[in-house]
Scaffold this motif. Sequence first.
Motif, mmCIF file in Angstrom:
data_model
loop_
_atom_site.group_PDB
_atom_site.id
_atom_site.type_symbol
_atom_site.label_atom_id
_atom_site.label_comp_id
_atom_site.label_asym_id
_atom_site.label_seq_id
_atom_site.Cartn_x
_atom_site.Cartn_y
_atom_site.Cartn_z
ATOM 1 N N ASN A 274 0.879 -1.177 0.000
ATOM 2 C CA ASN A 274 0.000 0.000 0.000
ATOM 3 C C ASN A 274 0.910 1.218 0.000
ATOM 4 O OD1 ASN A 274 -2.601 -1.608 0.722
ATOM 5 N ND2 ASN A 274 -1.167 -2.142 2.349
ATOM 6 N N LEU A 275 1.449 1.580 -1.155
ATOM 7 C CA LEU A 275 2.602 2.476 -1.233
ATOM 8 C C LEU A 275 2.330 3.863 -0.672
ATOM 9 C CD1 LEU A 275 5.515 2.242 -2.204
ATOM 10 C CD2 LEU A 275 4.801 3.199 -4.397
ATOM 11 N N ASN A 276 1.104 4.331 -0.718
ATOM 12 C CA ASN A 276 0.784 5.665 -0.203
ATOM 13 C C ASN A 276 0.486 5.679 1.288
ATOM 14 O OD1 ASN A 276 1.062 7.175 -2.585
ATOM 15 N ND2 ASN A 276 -1.007 6.654 -3.265
ATOM 16 N N LEU A 277 0.540 4.519 1.916
ATOM 17 C CA LEU A 277 0.137 4.418 3.321
ATOM 18 C C LEU A 277 1.220 3.802 4.182
ATOM 19 C CD1 LEU A 277 -3.459 2.968 2.765
ATOM 20 C CD2 LEU A 277 -2.920 5.339 3.368
ATOM 21 N N ASP A 278 1.405 4.355 5.359
ATOM 22 C CA ASP A 278 2.096 3.651 6.425
ATOM 23 C C ASP A 278 1.491 4.107 7.753
ATOM 24 O OD1 ASP A 278 3.257 6.121 6.930
ATOM 25 O OD2 ASP A 278 5.284 5.519 6.363
ATOM 26 N N PHE A 279 1.965 3.546 8.857
ATOM 27 C CA PHE A 279 1.370 3.860 10.155
ATOM 28 C C PHE A 279 2.034 5.069 10.795
ATOM 29 C CE2 PHE A 279 0.212 -0.875 10.851
ATOM 30 C CZ PHE A 279 -1.008 -0.683 10.217
ATOM 31 N N GLU A 280 1.228 5.854 11.456
ATOM 32 C CA GLU A 280 1.794 6.862 12.345
ATOM 33 C C GLU A 280 2.607 6.139 13.414
ATOM 34 O OE1 GLU A 280 -1.334 9.270 13.900
ATOM 35 O OE2 GLU A 280 -2.079 9.861 11.920
ATOM 36 N N GLU A 281 3.768 6.686 13.752
ATOM 37 C CA GLU A 281 4.714 6.013 14.644
ATOM 38 C C GLU A 281 4.027 5.565 15.934
ATOM 39 O OE1 GLU A 281 8.254 4.250 14.993
ATOM 40 O OE2 GLU A 281 7.778 5.632 13.352
ATOM 41 N N GLY A 282 4.200 4.257 16.240
ATOM 42 C CA GLY A 282 3.672 3.712 17.487
ATOM 43 C C GLY A 282 2.198 3.404 17.482
ATOM 44 N N THR A 283 1.548 3.473 16.309
ATOM 45 C CA THR A 283 0.107 3.208 16.221
ATOM 46 C C THR A 283 -0.175 2.261 15.068
ATOM 47 O OG1 THR A 283 -0.544 4.906 14.600
ATOM 48 C CG2 THR A 283 -0.205 5.627 16.876
ATOM 49 N N ASN A 284 -1.426 1.875 14.930
ATOM 50 C CA ASN A 284 -1.915 1.136 13.772
ATOM 51 C C ASN A 284 -2.863 2.010 12.953
ATOM 52 O OD1 ASN A 284 -0.515 -1.247 14.307
ATOM 53 N ND2 ASN A 284 -2.117 -1.978 15.689
ATOM 54 N N THR A 285 -2.634 3.304 13.019
ATOM 55 C CA THR A 285 -3.450 4.273 12.291
ATOM 56 C C THR A 285 -2.694 4.753 11.059
ATOM 57 O OG1 THR A 285 -4.481 5.028 14.350
ATOM 58 C CG2 THR A 285 -4.650 6.487 12.424
ATOM 59 N N PHE A 286 -3.374 4.705 9.922
ATOM 60 C CA PHE A 286 -2.712 5.100 8.682
ATOM 61 C C PHE A 286 -2.444 6.604 8.630
ATOM 62 C CE2 PHE A 286 -4.652 1.252 6.444
ATOM 63 C CZ PHE A 286 -3.420 0.610 6.335
ATOM 64 N N ARG A 287 -1.343 6.944 7.998
ATOM 65 C CA ARG A 287 -1.085 8.307 7.549
ATOM 66 C C ARG A 287 -0.839 8.239 6.047
ATOM 67 N NH1 ARG A 287 5.227 9.872 9.000
ATOM 68 N NH2 ARG A 287 6.147 8.058 7.962
ATOM 69 N N PHE A 288 -0.957 9.369 5.371
ATOM 70 C CA PHE A 288 -0.805 9.402 3.922
ATOM 71 C C PHE A 288 0.627 9.824 3.617
ATOM 72 C CE2 PHE A 288 -1.716 11.067 -0.423
ATOM 73 C CZ PHE A 288 -2.271 9.906 -0.944
ATOM 74 N N VAL A 289 1.421 8.885 3.103
ATOM 75 C CA VAL A 289 2.856 9.097 2.920
ATOM 76 C C VAL A 289 3.178 10.376 2.142
ATOM 77 C CG1 VAL A 289 4.914 8.157 1.785
ATOM 78 C CG2 VAL A 289 3.493 6.675 3.225
ATOM 79 N N PRO A 290 2.503 10.666 1.001
ATOM 80 C CA PRO A 290 2.894 11.834 0.210
ATOM 81 C C PRO A 290 2.599 13.190 0.849
ATOM 82 C CG PRO A 290 1.791 10.219 -1.177
ATOM 83 C CD PRO A 290 1.556 9.817 0.243
#
Length: 537
Positions: A252-268
């Motif tokens: 999911n190239l545009n997505l990773d987790f906010e540090e220490g969570t399982n909540t997505f952030r938008f990479v770009p």
Amino acid sequence: MRRKYFAGMAVSLLLSAGILGACSKTDGASEKGDLDNVNETGMPIVKEKIQVDGFAAKFFASQDWNDLMLWEEYEKMTNIEVDWVTVQTEALAEKRNLSLTSGDYPEIYFASAFSKTDLLKYGQQGIFLPLNDYIDKYAPNFKKLLDENPSVKQGVTMADGNIYGFPTIYDPQFDALRGSAPWVKKEWLDKIGMSEPETTEELYQVLKAFKENDLNGNGQADEQAWGSVYGIDPIVNFLRGSFGLNKQGSMNLNLDFEEGTNTFRFVPTTDEYKELLMYLNKLYSEGLINQDIFTVAPQDFTAEISKGNYGVLNAIDPAELVKLDGYVGLPVLEGPNGERSYNTVSNGLGNLGMFVITDKAKNPEAMVRWMDYFYGDEGTKMFFMGFDGITYEEDEQGNFKYLETITNNPDGLNMDQAISEYLTWPGGYYPGIVRQKFFQGAESKENTTLNAEKVKPYRIKDENILPGLNYTVEENEKVSAIMTDIQTYIDESKAAFITGKMDFSKWEEYTKSLEKMGLNDYLEIAQQAHERMEKEK
């Protein structure tokens, strides 16, 4: 006589979407098959010969799959004759989609690269058969792969719980397919008295030295620092881990987790992504990246590479690509904030829709067995290596290699052209599993293996890689509507920031534009899909 057309009923689009869509194929799909004719194990697959209509994409226009050794020999083994209709890969989407919308579609689609969206859409309409029960009973090789790789099983299972397609799988043990670095010209490093760079700053210094010195000794300022055959993305992807991006992998190239969570952030829209683009802008503005990187055609840039004027290249090994020796893999780099990781890694799952069976299949059980063979060692060997004494030989250590007629063809054919007189894999469109033992492309060569070994210690762990998100039909429609425009804007802005056409003072304007385009709605849907998949593990 082989048929060159699909002989099914001419069902209109309205009927396909309406009447057929109302029918579930989950139950009773095998009722039309002749189970007494199907052997559950061993060869042949069927006792009495059957004929099946098949559609496929091919790379070489000259190939006639109905007279190709691979399929002729497999027909003898299985008692299944596939009447192939093939199209060039460039025309695949148009011809494939036309066959479906007209209702004049075949029993099987092979190497046809259906998207997740299409798998779910046509699966829920009843056109693509759900394969779960068939896999359990008739696909022991594929089932074993799913059982051994839960992330792959998650990835191929749609939101409705069904598997509609057989995918391409890259063996998780095939390291060269799971991470390799750009190539650096070792001779030039020696000439400037510098070691292989270990950080992004050291790479910058190396690139400057490559650009500013007459390292090829011709008295001209024609040395180039860093070039990429397929645009800027290979460079961006190599550096993602150095800038702290994509710690959950690249499915999911545009997505990773906010540090220490399982909540997505938008990479770009992250600060780390901005910092990566600023670094690339610095390289580009100083002429350390090829200035036509966003526009040059791959074949034209490959011709330019062959002159030997590039110090760093993103491509397969230049020795394999253009007969240029002396390049070695770059180390994974430590970034400005101390991050040192190779994160652009998948779980080994390629395109999901490389083989599907439609509701016109008269013998779906037989065709699941037919496909499953190519997920086992014998089938993989035949698919990629061909036939003993004709295309390959086996040495005393059990290693397989192509014969000289393939690797040094007397008629002047390159390896892909020579092997394509027997097999279909060149061009990259196929279902099945790619294992290093039976794959003879550049990725299996010694130099690329050494490159991958340098990357491996920094590669993120497999358990941290998220599978691709699987959406419901409703979610998918919303995501497609939102992300089509967003992705275009991201790509255009990425090029603009790197080339300097857009100043970084416009970053906040860029992020707010994405929000106005529905970014937060997309993140909400993606989060829901992820949480649903976690519950269904």
